[in-house]
Design a protein around this motif. Structure first.
Motif, PDB file in Angstrom:
ATOM      1  N   GLY A  65     -27.970 126.189   8.569  1.00 52.58           N
ATOM      2  CA  GLY A  65     -26.756 126.665   8.876  1.00 52.58           C
ATOM      3  C   GLY A  65     -26.320 125.265   9.290  1.00 52.58           C
ATOM      4  O   GLY A  65     -24.817 124.976   8.715  1.00 52.58           O
ATOM      5  N   VAL A  66     -26.914 124.552  10.217  1.00 52.64           N
ATOM      6  CA  VAL A  66     -26.333 123.073  10.675  1.00 52.64           C
ATOM      7  C   VAL A  66     -26.076 122.407   9.498  1.00 52.64           C
ATOM      8  O   VAL A  66     -25.108 121.220   9.277  1.00 52.64           O
ATOM      9  N   ALA A  67     -27.211 122.053   8.641  1.00 54.66           N
ATOM     10  CA  ALA A  67     -27.086 121.525   7.420  1.00 54.66           C
ATOM     11  C   ALA A  67     -25.876 121.571   6.552  1.00 54.66           C
ATOM     12  O   ALA A  67     -24.964 120.838   6.144  1.00 54.66           O
ATOM     13  N   ILE A  68     -25.634 123.023   6.082  1.00 57.41           N
ATOM     14  CA  ILE A  68     -24.502 123.383   5.620  1.00 57.41           C
ATOM     15  C   ILE A  68     -23.167 122.683   6.171  1.00 57.41           C
ATOM     16  O   ILE A  68     -22.281 122.431   5.493  1.00 57.41           O
ATOM     17  N   TRP A  69     -23.072 122.935   7.716  1.00 54.73           N
ATOM     18  CA  TRP A  69     -21.822 122.479   8.171  1.00 54.73           C
ATOM     19  C   TRP A  69     -21.574 120.988   8.189  1.00 54.73           C
ATOM     20  O   TRP A  69     -20.607 120.563   8.029  1.00 54.73           O
ATOM     21  N   GLY A  84     -25.367 105.882   4.902  1.00 55.43           N
ATOM     22  CA  GLY A  84     -26.698 105.891   4.732  1.00 55.43           C
ATOM     23  C   GLY A  84     -27.100 107.353   4.478  1.00 55.43           C
ATOM     24  O   GLY A  84     -27.162 108.045   3.443  1.00 55.43           O
ATOM     25  N   HIS A  85     -28.316 107.398   5.778  1.00 56.22           N
ATOM     26  CA  HIS A  85     -28.819 108.778   5.880  1.00 56.22           C
ATOM     27  C   HIS A  85     -28.127 109.800   6.158  1.00 56.22           C
ATOM     28  O   HIS A  85     -28.458 110.973   6.380  1.00 56.22           O
ATOM     29  N   ARG A  86     -26.677 109.643   6.439  1.00 54.05           N
ATOM     30  CA  ARG A  86     -25.732 110.540   6.742  1.00 54.05           C
ATOM     31  C   ARG A  86     -24.570 110.673   5.629  1.00 54.05           C
ATOM     32  O   ARG A  86     -23.793 111.446   5.989  1.00 54.05           O
ATOM     33  N   SER A  87     -25.112 110.343   4.488  1.00 53.86           N
ATOM     34  CA  SER A  87     -23.979 110.273   3.279  1.00 53.86           C
ATOM     35  C   SER A  87     -23.990 111.875   2.707  1.00 53.86           C
ATOM     36  O   SER A  87     -24.880 112.620   3.251  1.00 53.86           O
ATOM     37  N   VAL A  88     -23.158 112.029   1.852  1.00 56.43           N
ATOM     38  CA  VAL A  88     -22.900 113.441   1.209  1.00 56.43           C
ATOM     39  C   VAL A  88     -24.106 113.609   0.490  1.00 56.43           C
ATOM     40  O   VAL A  88     -24.929 114.768   0.410  1.00 56.43           O
ATOM     41  N   THR A  89     -24.799 112.515  -0.096  1.00 59.52           N
ATOM     42  CA  THR A  89     -26.050 112.907  -0.903  1.00 59.52           C
ATOM     43  C   THR A  89     -27.139 113.273   0.129  1.00 59.52           C
ATOM     44  O   THR A  89     -28.104 114.358  -0.380  1.00 59.52           O
ATOM     45  N   ALA A  90     -27.232 112.567   0.998  1.00 61.53           N
ATOM     46  CA  ALA A  90     -28.366 112.801   1.932  1.00 61.53           C
ATOM     47  C   ALA A  90     -28.190 114.211   2.678  1.00 61.53           C
ATOM     48  O   ALA A  90     -29.112 114.850   2.755  1.00 61.53           O
ATOM     49  N   ARG A  91     -27.076 114.399   2.924  1.00 62.76           N
ATOM     50  CA  ARG A  91     -26.605 116.009   3.522  1.00 62.76           C
ATOM     51  C   ARG A  91     -26.891 117.051   2.673  1.00 62.76           C
ATOM     52  O   ARG A  91     -27.560 118.167   2.813  1.00 62.76           O
ATOM     53  N   LEU A  92     -26.475 116.901   1.158  1.00 63.50           N
ATOM     54  CA  LEU A  92     -26.827 117.931   0.233  1.00 63.50           C
ATOM     55  C   LEU A  92     -28.256 117.832   0.030  1.00 63.50           C
ATOM     56  O   LEU A  92     -28.746 119.007  -0.167  1.00 63.50           O
ATOM     57  N   LEU A 181     -34.743 110.317  13.359  1.00 61.97           N
ATOM     58  CA  LEU A 181     -33.515 109.881  12.779  1.00 61.97           C
ATOM     59  C   LEU A 181     -33.565 109.371  11.130  1.00 61.97           C
ATOM     60  O   LEU A 181     -32.253 109.495  10.663  1.00 61.97           O
ATOM     61  N   MET A 182     -34.457 108.895  10.833  1.00 56.63           N
ATOM     62  CA  MET A 182     -34.638 108.626   9.428  1.00 56.63           C
ATOM     63  C   MET A 182     -34.518 109.902   8.450  1.00 56.63           C
ATOM     64  O   MET A 182     -33.993 109.940   7.571  1.00 56.63           O
ATOM     65  N   SER A 183     -35.709 110.742   8.815  1.00 63.76           N
ATOM     66  CA  SER A 183     -35.776 111.992   7.894  1.00 63.76           C
ATOM     67  C   SER A 183     -34.684 112.901   8.157  1.00 63.76           C
ATOM     68  O   SER A 183     -34.487 113.736   7.375  1.00 63.76           O
ATOM     69  N   HIS A 184     -34.174 112.993   9.440  1.00 61.35           N
ATOM     70  CA  HIS A 184     -33.034 114.105   9.416  1.00 61.35           C
ATOM     71  C   HIS A 184     -31.754 113.570  10.030  1.00 61.35           C
ATOM     72  O   HIS A 184     -31.032 113.966  10.756  1.00 61.35           O
ATOM     73  N   GLY A 185     -31.433 112.387   9.537  1.00 65.84           N
ATOM     74  CA  GLY A 185     -30.084 111.724   9.874  1.00 65.84           C
ATOM     75  C   GLY A 185     -28.998 112.341   9.459  1.00 65.84           C
ATOM     76  O   GLY A 185     -27.722 112.328  10.176  1.00 65.84           O
ATOM     77  N   PHE A 186     -29.084 113.363   8.186  1.00 69.20           N
ATOM     78  CA  PHE A 186     -28.086 114.353   8.125  1.00 69.20           C
ATOM     79  C   PHE A 186     -27.813 115.248   9.236  1.00 69.20           C
ATOM     80  O   PHE A 186     -26.671 116.125   9.128  1.00 69.20           O
ATOM     81  N   LEU A 187     -28.651 115.545   9.970  1.00 62.96           N
ATOM     82  CA  LEU A 187     -28.507 116.534  11.060  1.00 62.96           C
ATOM     83  C   LEU A 187     -27.927 115.923  12.303  1.00 62.96           C
ATOM     84  O   LEU A 187     -27.253 116.429  13.014  1.00 62.96           O
ATOM     85  N   LEU A 188     -28.693 114.507  12.701  1.00 64.27           N
ATOM     86  CA  LEU A 188     -28.421 114.316  14.010  1.00 64.27           C
ATOM     87  C   LEU A 188     -27.935 112.696  13.743  1.00 64.27           C
ATOM     88  O   LEU A 188     -28.330 112.089  13.283  1.00 64.27           O
TER      89      LEU A 188
END
Length: 432
Positions: A65-69, A84-92, A181-188
């Motif tokens: 749910g957080v990732a979709i948001w 970087g790790h928070r880009s649209v590609t990384a989040r998707l 932070l590297m593996s879950h940068g799309f969340l945090l």
């Protein structure tokens, strides 16, 4: 008439089983489902396992749910940081990773809960099969070997993944923070980091990684069981064809011998009918996992190639090495899954070569019926009926991959400035 029927049945006693052979496949699969409870696939386990499985499912759903948001915020332009790790590609990619894990958990739980019913049907096919097909004594060892090889490759690949994300210059006190932070940068964001978030994320990412491996392991092992059954039936047909040819060469005028042969061919034909029923029953339970595995694998192969095209082999040596290893392992893994399932389709028609080679004196109405049945009936595992897993599908995937990668790249480049980097949590760069 009754006397003649009894005589025929006595003649075929060496082809009729007196006792059922233990099925190592069912025993091995039952153990696999029992071990799967440790990562949330409770199935028919007790209340404690079900509570644990529900807890895992809820935690994965919260992350999803957080990732979709986060993806919505990035697409809408509300995100504070999309580098970087928070880009649209990384989040998707992260969203797809955890969505796949959730669906795998649900489908595997459903299959595990129904395994007793499916195993009972599997055993009933053996009980009603009126030909003496010997068991596959090496099937259990092959299944265990394949499972451990997959586990070893995944552990090696995942270790390289963690090393590429952490690096060799990271102080011991900062390893968990950098990895999270590297593996879950799309969340945090860095300001959001807390050890109370890092430890649960670390645990759940490992569970999600195991689930991603588990779905393909199930497909491979079940395919091995079905292929083994066809292989044994085909060997029986080959040996019986040779025996019939030898017997008829000695006495071509024996009515009892002809009756025995026709009776046995009928039982062989019925065995193939029951085997086809078993494949369809398994396909009904396994089709969802096959479809999910195929779609997710195709997506992440495209993502890997996209990252290679946009970034090239940049970064440190360990990152470049990991990229090549992960891409090769993903392709090998997908090929193994497809080929294992495709063997069912291949083995389902292999007996035709022995039937076509039958001598004219061996030919009868039951042989003709078996030929028509095997040649006209299409047997294969499918992705819920959308496609069939056969050997030609690999060539089709290669043909479609180029167009898909180009389309995927053009779409993502529009959202990511300069093709910024992406990492998939736990299994970065799209491996299992």
């Amino acid at each position: 008439m009754a006397k003649k029927r009894n005589q025929v049945r006595r003649c075929v006693k060496k082809y009729i089983p007196y006792e059922l052979h233990p099925d190592d496949f069912l025993q091995t699969m039952t153990k696999i489902f029992c071990y799967s409870r440790w990562f949330g696939v409770a199935g028919s386990g007790n209340l404690v396992w079900k509570i644990f499985g529900i807890l895992i499912l809820l935690l994965l759903a919260i992350i999803e749910g957080v990732a979709i948001w986060r993806v919505i915020k990035a697409l809408a332009g509300w995100a504070v940081d999309i580098i970087g790790h928070r880009s649209v590609t990384a989040r998707l990619a992260g969203t797809m990773f955890y969505a796949s894990s959730i669906v795998t958990l649900i489908l595997s739980w459903k299959l595990s809960s129904s395994w007793d019913e499916l195993a009972a049907f599997w055993a009933s096919v053996d009980q009603t099969m009126a030909i003496n097909v010997p068991p596959d004594k090496n099937l259990k060892n092959r299944m265990i070997s394949v499972t451990f090889i997959i586990m070893a490759c995944v552990i090696l690949e995942h270790t390289m993944c963690m090393m590429s994300q952490i690096g060799f210059d990271c102080p011991a006190s900062l390893i968990l923070k950098r990895y999270t932070l590297m593996s879950h940068g799309f969340l945090l964001l860095r300001t959001d980091y807390s050890i109370w978030f890092a430890i649960p994320l670390l645990f759940l990412s490992k569970v999600a990684t195991i689930l991603w491996n588990y779905q393909d392991t199930l497909i491979v092992t079940v395919s091995m069981g079905l292929t083994s059954r066809y292989y044994r039936l085909n060997n029986f047909v080959a040996k019986f064809s040779v025996a019939v040819k030898k017997d008829l060469s000695r006495n071509k005028q024996s009515n009892s011998l002809n009756s025995r042969n026709e009776y046995t061919w009928r039982k062989i034909r019925e065995a193939y009918v029951k085997q086809a029923m078993l494949v369809r029953r398994v396909d009904a339970w396994l089709g969802g996992l096959i479809l999910l595995s195929s779609l997710v694998n195709f997506y992440f192969i495209c993502l890997q190639l996209f990252l290679g095209i946009t970034q090239g082999l940049s970064g440190s040596f360990i990152k470049r090495l990991y990229y090549l290893v992960s891409l090769v392992w993903l392709c090998v893994r997908v090929s193994c899954v497809v080929l294992a399932a495709a063997d069912i389709n291949v083995q389902s028609k292999r007996a035709l070569r022995y039937l076509y080679a039958c001598d004219a004196h061996c030919y009868n109405i039951e042989v003709e019926r078996l030929q028509n049945q095997l040649s006209k009936e299409y047997i294969a595992l499918t992705g819920m009926g959308f496609f069939s897993l056969n050997r030609s599908i690999l060539l089709k995937v290669r043909k479609d991959m180029a167009g898909a990668v180009i389309t995927y790249e053009l779409v993502l480049i529009q959202f990511d400035d300069n093709g910024t980097t992406a990492h998939i949590p736990s299994q970065s760069n799209a491996t299992f």
